[in-house]
Design a protein around this motif. Structure first.
Motif, PDB file in Angstrom:
ATOM      1  N   CYS A 131      -1.160  10.403   4.669  1.00 40.44           N
ATOM      2  CA  CYS A 131      -1.721  11.556   4.051  1.00 40.44           C
ATOM      3  C   CYS A 131      -3.412  11.088   3.990  1.00 40.44           C
ATOM      4  N   THR A 132      -3.646   9.930   3.762  1.00 44.32           N
ATOM      5  CA  THR A 132      -5.062   9.639   3.746  1.00 44.32           C
ATOM      6  C   THR A 132      -5.075   7.960   4.386  1.00 44.32           C
ATOM      7  N   GLU A 135      -4.340   5.246   2.364  1.00 45.22           N
ATOM      8  CA  GLU A 135      -3.021   4.812   2.484  1.00 45.22           C
ATOM      9  C   GLU A 135      -2.717   4.111   3.677  1.00 45.22           C
ATOM     10  N   ASP A 138      -3.795   0.446   3.466  1.00 42.38           N
ATOM     11  CA  ASP A 138      -2.876   0.000   2.522  1.00 42.38           C
ATOM     12  C   ASP A 138      -1.485  -0.489   3.301  1.00 42.38           C
ATOM     13  N   ASN A 163      -9.101   3.308  -1.377  1.00 45.21           N
ATOM     14  CA  ASN A 163      -9.186   3.597  -2.888  1.00 45.21           C
ATOM     15  C   ASN A 163      -8.065   3.122  -3.401  1.00 45.21           C
ATOM     16  N   THR A 164      -6.907   2.605  -2.841  1.00 41.65           N
ATOM     17  CA  THR A 164      -5.827   2.084  -3.422  1.00 41.65           C
ATOM     18  C   THR A 164      -6.259   0.684  -3.941  1.00 41.65           C
TER      19      THR A 164
END
Lengths: 451, 451
Positions: A131-132, A135, A138, A163-164
């Motif tokens: 979705c991003t 992700e 990550d 941002n994770t």
């Protein structure tokens, strides 16, 4: 001045941020700002000394609540332009039909995957929709660590990869306090400004040292994770090809190249569709994000089948929104429109013209030290009279441009780089407007203050 | 039988998955399946022994490429029903106006935040919009660890909290090999099936032991992270209130309660709007996901201002798609429509009727051991003749229902739980159809095989 003393305590992400302790100078805006502070709170960030309430977008233009028009030379998410009808139609048409996850069969997903993978040099490449971009990066780190059996990661000194928890660790630009963890080694790109430097040799040496350090620390090198336009470092585009020896070294040492195409991808750098291709690199994993759906949340990752099989043997992976029917419709419309409207070619020609115009201003105004960029991704270093990074003047220029109706951002390890990164439908006349307003700012708006 | 011997080697996420080494028995589907394997690859998961190519959705109904209709009693993302016109209109109208990130001011975001925060018992609560529930839980863990200064996390034995590196570590249901890391302690919920058990005392003791273990291991307890309907554990809803002493113990020990509302939230459990409220809990952090945008990717996290300020002092946080103009429009339409169509009340009444009908089937058919649930979130344990978890029969029932046009899923530590979790516009007549088809499956489709 060392990196430590030149950097202020804000994260690079907060450059050009509104200070919530001040007034915007406008009652209506101040009321909205109080709402923002009281409802969204400390992680919220607003742009400019006077934040803007946007209400409309069209192509390269944004409009605020008073009807004032802004030339958008900042937002890379609406790669085709704000509110592009092709994407709106594709999303609207798919929304009324069906929007489900990928656990059902969907030929449209396969068609998109085939087309996107067809642009990549991966052997047995597979597309995982997320979705991003966060992700995607990550997941890329998990794949690289699992495959290499190592933990260390090499990034650029002011990198941002999302941002994770896991990607924040490899995003030095997000850090306000402390340093990156020991398993992360950063490479400073600033020396590349010295044109007499052998850039390829420099990067290769830096990477060799980083690998050695990671080995010494017991982590080993799992990956070189790079956004090949080095967006948050302040846009380091040249010389194209300079990364090749460093990448070969990483791969020879058993590490993977993760090409984070969230910033340079989808034609923005003009000469090639992907940032890694400009450097002639063969990535092991490629990640995608922001522009992929022109604002509809879509992102993804491409990797060889074998890497995904290794992950899949260990843990399940499922992404609820990734690759859902509407996400695929949006992504397909973006890919088709990029080709039909020849936006990569426009990025190259308009970008070259803009680069040339900015270099002209550079010769004229001492605050502009140098211009770097490729296609419609451009950074301009702002310096003081004694040729030091000058984030204050940089911020003044950005805010003055905002008041003149032109939106750009800040970047760089010291926050002193003008970041110009418009939608790819940005045309020469828009570039002329930007140049003219920037000239006016430099002549009229800085009040003789250079630092 | 121990948990080890009863679980097969697939992750719980893969329950009810199509085996890519088999044929679907249909040439067209087989061709799509080959595309899927060759383009999306090993992380791809398809439902059912014969995967379905969906082409249309409407309310509680999905339609495949042959026009066959399926009653959707599985998908919780389209909480209002597939292709709900209110959300489609809201998204379409916003898409043509503007879609930008939260660095500009947007009163609609503030209005939504105020309304959502108004349903939560947080002091000085703030709403951080993300794109996915995984991102929300990933951020929640960072906040809890930073605030508590501890690393350990307590979760349920078959918990699922998302797909990033950090939340996969606290998602035992995702593990195919190995165990959760040492800083994670799991609580087995199966003993709650014993009605003579003092559930509150049991959970409190389990949590006390977990805290002790985490302290012994040097991690301490940062958080109890729970989805209070325990979706992937197989739906443990009762007794409401049983979690309260355990939660108080965690909070007393300095840990935080992270209420993962991705599954139970937004009215699904019927009696309350939030899952934690059914248990009378006061969470420290609340996370949101799947149903929040009825399929448009929206998610978020609510936390006290102080926790976000702690994070914000350390690192920047920005989410490109989180809280963008269209995401807010979708989320607002969902919240408004849930209220206007009284879907929480429907979840309660229709859910109760369905629970009662399923309990009737339980009395009639020995394969159905027990029914658990609240509102429109229901689990049914499938057992063998000697009363052992029977994932094989569970899978047969699910696939037989699929062939009869009813979609449900599997859950539970042993994969032996029918998971029933329809859109909240699911009405009594849909429940009757589900019950009738399930009865037919139990009478006609299992061929006398119970294990």
């Amino acid at each position: 001045m060392s990196a430590e003393t030149k950097r202020d305590t804000r994260s690079i992400l907060d450059q050009n941020a509104f200070n919530f302790e001040r007034s915007s100078g406008d009652d209506h805006l101040d009321s909205l700002i109080r709402q923002r502070r009281d409802l969204v709170g400390p992680t919220s960030m607003l742009f400019y000394d006077q934040p803007i309430e946007m209400v409309e977008g069209q192509g390269v233009w944004l409009f605020d609540g008073d009807g004032k028009r802004y030339l958008d030379a900042y937002n890379n998410v609406p790669v085709l332009g704000h509110c592009h009808p092709r994407v709106i139609d594709a999303v609207a048409q798919q929304m009324v039909r069906l929007n489900v996850h990928t656990r059902y069969l969907d030929e449209a997903l396969h068609r998109y995957a085939e087309q996107l993978l067809g642009t990549l040099p991966l052997d047995s490449g597979r597309l995982v929709m997320t979705c991003t971009g966060s992700e995607a990066n990550d997941l890329a780190l998990r794949l690289a660590r699992l495959h290499s059996g190592k933990q260390g990661v090499i990034v650029s000194a002011a990198a941002y990869h999302g941002n994770t928890a896991a990607v924040t660790e490899v995003s030095p630009s997000s850090m306000k306090q402390g340093q990156v963890p020991d398993f992360v080694v950063c490479i400073d790109l600033e020396p590349l400004n010295d044109e007499s430097l052998d850039a390829a040799a420099y990067l290769d040496t830096q990477v060799a040292n980083a690998i050695e350090l990671l080995d010494e620390r017991g982590f080993g090198c799992a990956a070189l994770l790079i956004d090949t336009i080095f967006s948050s470092d302040g846009v380091y585009a040249d010389p194209a090809g300079a990364l090749a020896p460093a990448v070969r070294r990483v791969q020879h040492a058993g590490g993977l190249l993760i090409a984070d195409e969230v910033q340079p991808g989808f034609g923005r750098t003009g000469s090639e569709f992907w940032g890694f291709a400009r450097h002639g690199l063969m990535p092991d994993i490629v990640t995608f994000g922001k522009p992929m759906g022109n604002g509809y949340p879509v992102a993804g990752l491409a990797a060889p089948e074998a890497l995904l099989a290794e992950l899949s043997a260990q843990t399940g992976y499922f992404n609820t929104f990734g690759g859902s029917s509407v996400a695929v419709a949006a992504a397909q419309a973006v890919l088709d429109t990029l080709v039909e409207e020849e936006l990569q070619a426009n990025a190259l020609s308009t970008g070259n013209e803009l680069l040339s115009g900015l270099r002209g201003l550079c010769d004229e105004f001492p605050q502009l030290a140098r211009v770097r960029g490729a296609g419609l991704f451009i950074g301009v270093d702002i310096v003081s009279a004694d040729n030091q990074p000058d984030p204050l003047t940089c911020s003044r220029i950005i805010n003055a441009l905002r008041h003149r109706g032109v939106l750009i951002g800040a970047a760089g390890l010291y926050g002193n780089v003008l970041k110009i990164r418009p939608p790819l439908c940005f045309k020469p006349e828009h570039g002329h407007l930007l140049l003219e307003q920037l000239r006016q700012v430099l002549i009229n708006d800085l009040g003789g203050v250079t630092s």
